[in-house]
Design a protein around this motif. Structure first.
Motif, PDB file in Angstrom:
ATOM      1  N   ALA A 249     125.670-150.743   3.206  1.00 16.47           N
ATOM      2  CA  ALA A 249     125.659-151.766   4.250  1.00 16.47           C
ATOM      3  C   ALA A 249     126.662-152.874   3.934  1.00 16.47           C
ATOM      4  CB  ALA A 249     124.250-152.338   4.404  1.00 16.47           C
ATOM      5  N   VAL A 250     126.735-153.304   2.658  1.00 17.07           N
ATOM      6  CA  VAL A 250     127.681-154.352   2.264  1.00 17.07           C
ATOM      7  C   VAL A 250     129.120-153.863   2.443  1.00 17.07           C
ATOM      8  CG1 VAL A 250     128.505-155.752   0.334  1.00 17.07           C
ATOM      9  CG2 VAL A 250     126.045-155.414   0.685  1.00 17.07           C
ATOM     10  N   ILE A 251     129.393-152.637   2.011  1.00 23.35           N
ATOM     11  CA  ILE A 251     130.751-152.085   2.135  1.00 23.35           C
ATOM     12  C   ILE A 251     131.144-151.950   3.601  1.00 23.35           C
ATOM     13  CG2 ILE A 251     132.166-150.047   1.710  1.00 23.35           C
ATOM     14  CD1 ILE A 251     130.564-149.601  -0.849  1.00 23.35           C
ATOM     15  N   PHE A 252     130.228-151.447   4.423  1.00 23.23           N
ATOM     16  CA  PHE A 252     130.535-151.255   5.836  1.00 23.23           C
ATOM     17  C   PHE A 252     130.780-152.592   6.535  1.00 23.23           C
ATOM     18  CE2 PHE A 252     128.773-146.781   6.879  1.00 23.23           C
ATOM     19  CZ  PHE A 252     129.564-146.262   5.853  1.00 23.23           C
ATOM     20  N   ILE A 253     130.035-153.613   6.157  1.00 17.93           N
ATOM     21  CA  ILE A 253     130.259-154.938   6.746  1.00 17.93           C
ATOM     22  C   ILE A 253     131.648-155.460   6.371  1.00 17.93           C
ATOM     23  CG2 ILE A 253     129.531-157.350   6.668  1.00 17.93           C
ATOM     24  CD1 ILE A 253     126.643-156.346   6.435  1.00 17.93           C
TER      25      ILE A 253
ATOM     26  N   GLU B 253     117.898-137.579  10.397  1.00 22.28           N
ATOM     27  CA  GLU B 253     117.981-138.639   9.387  1.00 22.28           C
ATOM     28  C   GLU B 253     117.590-139.970   9.999  1.00 22.28           C
ATOM     29  OE1 GLU B 253     118.905-141.532   6.665  1.00 22.28           O
ATOM     30  OE2 GLU B 253     119.926-141.477   8.601  1.00 22.28           O
ATOM     31  N   VAL B 254     116.786-140.742   9.265  1.00 21.59           N
ATOM     32  CA  VAL B 254     116.243-141.975   9.827  1.00 21.59           C
ATOM     33  C   VAL B 254     116.564-143.208   8.997  1.00 21.59           C
ATOM     34  CG1 VAL B 254     114.016-141.586   8.688  1.00 21.59           C
ATOM     35  CG2 VAL B 254     114.144-143.080  10.678  1.00 21.59           C
TER      36      VAL B 254
ATOM     37  N   MET C 286     118.724-141.977  -0.585  1.00 21.97           N
ATOM     38  CA  MET C 286     119.339-142.858   0.397  1.00 21.97           C
ATOM     39  C   MET C 286     118.872-144.315   0.280  1.00 21.97           C
ATOM     40  SD  MET C 286     121.486-143.426   2.683  1.00 21.97           S
ATOM     41  CE  MET C 286     122.101-141.757   2.749  1.00 21.97           C
ATOM     42  N   PRO C 287     117.595-144.598  -0.005  1.00 20.86           N
ATOM     43  CA  PRO C 287     117.212-146.019  -0.177  1.00 20.86           C
ATOM     44  C   PRO C 287     117.998-146.729  -1.265  1.00 20.86           C
ATOM     45  CG  PRO C 287     115.257-144.672   0.100  1.00 20.86           C
ATOM     46  CD  PRO C 287     116.413-143.718  -0.030  1.00 20.86           C
ATOM     47  N   LEU C 288     118.418-145.994  -2.305  1.00 19.97           N
ATOM     48  CA  LEU C 288     119.198-146.607  -3.373  1.00 19.97           C
ATOM     49  C   LEU C 288     120.613-146.934  -2.914  1.00 19.97           C
ATOM     50  CD1 LEU C 288     119.261-147.381  -6.414  1.00 19.97           C
ATOM     51  CD2 LEU C 288     120.074-145.059  -6.864  1.00 19.97           C
TER      52      LEU C 288
END
Length: 286
Positions: free
Chosen positions: A142-146, A225-226, A134-136
């Protein structure tokens, strides 16, 4: 004389075998007790700390059986932002459960009932989706969701959690449908049902215990999940993200009570569906 010697040697072998069995039994019981203690003792300490007063939580030495007190739980529930984060966690987990089962069930049925080119490759690709940490993926997501307007929304977070739970849902449901004889569906077809009616009336009742267990598993994945929750949400944080980001500033009693709240749904859900889990394995091993 030889018969007496043979009887004595046989008796000695039986005694030696019994001693070995006792040793192995003692080792098995000891190992099981150690593993159970290793798992349950931290949970016990967490429960004890959550149901203690603030003085007991921050005091020393610790009592093994402290006095029961709801002060810590009440303080946690009244802590600013906790109730909203708890509600967000429930909503995201329910969305994740619905999405993963809604998509995983037909995919698992297709893998179990149909032969098509690239089937094994598709199965392997499902497993490979869990190879990316998930860190990768967090920054690209985040960019896609924005860009598409899903940033800081529970639905967007649920999509990420569903992507984590979906491979398990597909593989579990596939094993379930493989364990249900196709002859039952064929008999329903002969009696006038189409494929969809046979699936609903014949296959679903048999697979329901396993589907329930898979749904609960998806719920637990989302609930605990965090990383994605901490990166992709700001105003709509789940409880895990809220607790992680407030660890440095929140008092100890909030941390203990929050930890208890986080593990209780998983424990309760697994306790409720334990018979469905057993039924799932019974179906899959036919």
């Amino acid at each position: 004389m030889s018969n007496l010697n043979n009887d004595a040697s046989l008796e000695q072998e039986i005694k030696s075998a019994n001693q070995k069995n006792k040793v192995w039994r003692w080792l098995f019981i000891s190992g099981t007790a150690f593993l159970v203690s290793w798992i349950l003792f931290p949970i016990y300490l967490l429960i004890v700390s959550a149901f203690s007063s603030a003085e007991v939580v921050n005091g020393w030495p610790k009592a093994f059986v402290p006095e029961f007190d709801m002060e810590t739980i009440q303080f946690f529930m009244n802590y600013y932002g906790v109730l909203d984060a708890l509600k967000n966690s429930l909503i995201a987990a329910v969305f994740t459960m619905v999405i993963s089962i809604g998509l995983g069930t037909p995919a698992g049925y297709a893998l179990a009932r149909f032969e098509f080119r690239g089937k094994e490759t598709f199965r392997m690709m499902i497993l490979l989706t869990r190879a990316f940490p998930m860190p990768l993926l967090a920054l690209p997501l985040a960019v896609i969701f924005i860009n598409i307007g899903l940033d800081d929304t529970l639905f967007g977070l649920s999509l990420v959690h569903a992507a984590l739970a979906l491979p398990f849902a597909v593989l579990i449901t596939s094993s379930l449908f493989l364990g249900i004889p196709v002859e039952l569906e064929e008999a329903a077809w002969v009696l006038g049902c189409n494929r969809w009616q046979a699936f609903i009336k014949v296959v679903m009742p048999l697979a329901l215990p396993g589907l329930t267990a898979s749904a609960v598993f998806a719920f637990v994945i989302s609930w605990n999940e965090v990383f994605a929750a901490a990166v992709l949400t700001i105003n709509n944080q789940t409880l895990t993200a809220f607790l992680v980001q407030s660890l440095s500033s929140s008092p100890a009693e909030v941390k203990f009570a929050g930890g208890l709240i986080l593990i209780m749904p998983a424990i309760l859900f697994l306790f409720v569906v334990r018979k469905y889990l057993f039924s799932m394995w019974g179906i899959a091993n036919r």
